[in-house]
Scaffold this active site. Structure first.
Site, PDB file in Angstrom:
ATOM      1  CE1 TYR A 142      66.785 103.245 -35.008  1.00 20.61           C
ATOM      2  CE2 TYR A 142      65.781 101.077 -34.834  1.00 20.61           C
ATOM      3  CZ  TYR A 142      66.903 101.861 -34.891  1.00 20.61           C
ATOM      4  OH  TYR A 142      68.145 101.275 -34.833  1.00 20.61           O
ATOM      5  CE  LYS A 192      75.387 116.302 -34.729  1.00 23.87           C
ATOM      6  NZ  LYS A 192      76.773 116.861 -34.858  1.00 23.87           N
ATOM      7  CG  ASP A 225      79.385 115.152 -33.010  1.00 18.86           C
ATOM      8  OD1 ASP A 225      78.861 115.565 -31.961  1.00 18.86           O
ATOM      9  OD2 ASP A 225      79.865 115.921 -33.882  1.00 18.86           O
ATOM     10  CG  ASP A 249      71.067 100.892 -33.425  1.00 18.66           C
ATOM     11  OD1 ASP A 249      71.136  99.805 -32.836  1.00 18.66           O
ATOM     12  OD2 ASP A 249      71.235 101.026 -34.647  1.00 18.66           O
ATOM     13  CG  ASP A 253      76.204  97.901 -32.085  1.00 16.20           C
ATOM     14  OD1 ASP A 253      75.316  97.501 -31.308  1.00 16.20           O
ATOM     15  OD2 ASP A 253      76.397  97.407 -33.215  1.00 16.20           O
TER      16      ASP A 253
HETATM   17  C1  IPM Z   1      69.432  96.715 -31.743  1.00 19.77           C
HETATM   18  C2  IPM Z   1      69.378  96.249 -33.177  1.00 19.77           C
HETATM   19  C3  IPM Z   1      68.014  96.582 -33.758  1.00 19.77           C
HETATM   20  C4  IPM Z   1      67.882  98.083 -33.791  1.00 19.77           C
HETATM   21  C5  IPM Z   1      67.718  95.952 -35.110  1.00 19.77           C
HETATM   22  C6  IPM Z   1      67.891  94.460 -35.111  1.00 19.77           C
HETATM   23  C7  IPM Z   1      66.338  96.320 -35.601  1.00 19.77           C
HETATM   24  O1  IPM Z   1      70.421  96.797 -33.885  1.00 19.77           O
HETATM   25  O2  IPM Z   1      68.582  96.263 -30.945  1.00 19.77           O
HETATM   26  O3  IPM Z   1      70.319  97.488 -31.407  1.00 19.77           O
HETATM   27  O4  IPM Z   1      68.350  98.740 -34.747  1.00 19.77           O
HETATM   28  O5  IPM Z   1      67.312  98.616 -32.857  1.00 19.77           O
HETATM   29 MG    MG Z   2      71.806  97.918 -32.715  1.00 24.86          MG
END
Ligand code: IPM
Ligand code: MG
Length: 368
Positions: A142, A192, A225, A249, A253
């Site tokens: 990032y 990884k 993975d 990240d 999710d």
């Molecule tokens: C998260 C989001 C952020 C990230 C975005 C909005 C920059 O997806 O907090 O998970 O990628 O970190």
């Molecule tokens: Mg995210």
């Protein structure tokens, strides 16, 4: 004694709607639990861009450095899609994380019993799930340099750099080991190492920190993975997971959907202790700005409310009050009071964002 201070950055899309419900809860704690916060509000993301031409004004950044905790709603939306990369709403959020040095991002994925049917996985795989993903938040791909898009041999080349120092790995590993010690005593580190040198270093440093100070914790390592696959195959094998910024990240999710709705997941981003002993901190829901439902009263405020519960626990040493708030949200859901994201196939009438907030207040009242 002065009151603890909060900076609210509601941001874009559904951010202001869900944050309005958190405001009600903050007020309730002031009135009923003698926990009064001094709250200021400011802009972030597209909202800040509209006013100042930047997604985070320097004055707002300075305020964020001074308060005890920042509460953030969400950033981004289609109106800002074509902006130059440097002023996109997300840059505001990333600047906050980087300049506050919030290296440890806690993303708990808990499946409330009442919601086990909403997961896309079979109920028995997710019922009772309670895992914590610790995502490194201020380094890795990032932020690594070099980065950018340039022309090489007459074609465009996009570059980002995955870079981790030992100290960056060690500090996030420590925060994950500490959490594991307070929870189930297990930590799984994901990288990884089979293809990335930064992954080899990550595995080495986590192993060293473990040997030096945390040999009471059961440590395992997994390629990221495989970790993604294990999260959907058998998520309850995990207690705490620690991983880098990008894998974190993605994996968080994935873990979010195990719990039934992205509208349920809170997060805490923590840094080093400040002069008053509290960690630098920002709390935000894992969900985004959800432009498709903005302004319709459909947003689920739970993730934002649960993020405030994390603030009570990690910034203000109010673990019992945090549990009270978490149980209030759980009770409301169990009573079938739900926003549209959590309506079953057999229907029922969903409540609005604001009715959901009121129901949580009622459950808090009932808990006294
Ligand atoms: C998260 C989001 C952020 C990230 C975005 C909005 C920059 O997806 O907090 O998970 O990628 O970190
Ligand atoms: Mg995210």
């Amino acid at each position: 004694m002065t009151n603890p201070t909060l900076l609210i950055l509601a941001g874009d899309g559904i951010g202001p709607e869900v944050m309005a419900e958190v405001r009600k809860i903050i007020d309730w704690y002031g009135e009923k639990r003698d926990l009064t916060f001094d709250v200021t509000e400011d802009l972030v993301g597209g909202a800040a861009y509209d006013k100042h031409g930047v997604p985070l004004h320097d004055d707002t950044m300075a305020k964020a450095q001074e308060v005890d905790a920042v509460l953030l709603g969400a950033v981004g939306g289609p109106a800002y899609d074509d902006l130059d990369f440097s002023v996109k709403p997300e840059r505001g959020l990333l600047r906050l994380r980087k300049e506050m040095d919030l290296y440890s991002n806690l993303r708990p994925a808990q499946c409330f019993d009442a919601l086990a049917d909403f997961s896309s996985l079979k109920k028995d795989i997710v019922a009772g799930l309670d895992i914590m993903i610790v995502r490194e938040l201020t380094s890795g791909v990032y932020f690594g340099e070099p980065r950018g898009i340039s022309i090489v041999d007459n074609e465009r080349v996009g570059v980002n750099t995955q870079r981790y120092t030992e100290s960056e790995i060690a500090r996030v590993a420590r925060s994950a080991f500490e959490l594991a010690r307070k929870r189930g005593g297990k930590l799984c580190s994901m990288e990884k190492a089979n293809v990335m040198e930064s992954g080899i270093l990550w595995r080495d440093v986590v192993t060293e920190v473990h040997a030096a100070d945390y040999s009471d914790i059961e440590l395992s390592h997994m390629y990221a993975d495989n970790g993604a696959m294990q999260l959907v195959r058998n998520p309850k094998q995990f207690d705490v997971i620690v991983t880098d910024n990008l894998f974190g990240d993605i994996l968080s999710d994935c873990a979010a959907m195990l719990t039934g709705s992205l509208g349920m997941l809170p997060s805490a981003s923590l840094g080093a202790p400040m002069a008053n002993g509290r960690p630098k901190a920002m709390y935000e829901p894992v969900h985004g700005s959800a432009p498709d439902i903005t302004g319709q009263g459909k947003a689920n405020p739970s993730a934002c409310i649960l993020s405030f519960a994390m603030a009570l626990r990690y910034s203000f040493d109010q673990g019992d009050e945090a549990t009270r708030l978490e149980q209030a949200v759980e009770k409301v859901l169990a009573d079938g009071i739900r926003t549209p994201d959590l309506m079953g196939i057999d229907g029922g009438t969903p409540v609005t964002t604001s009715q959901m907030g009121d129901a949580v207040i009622a459950a808090l009242e009932a808990s006294l």
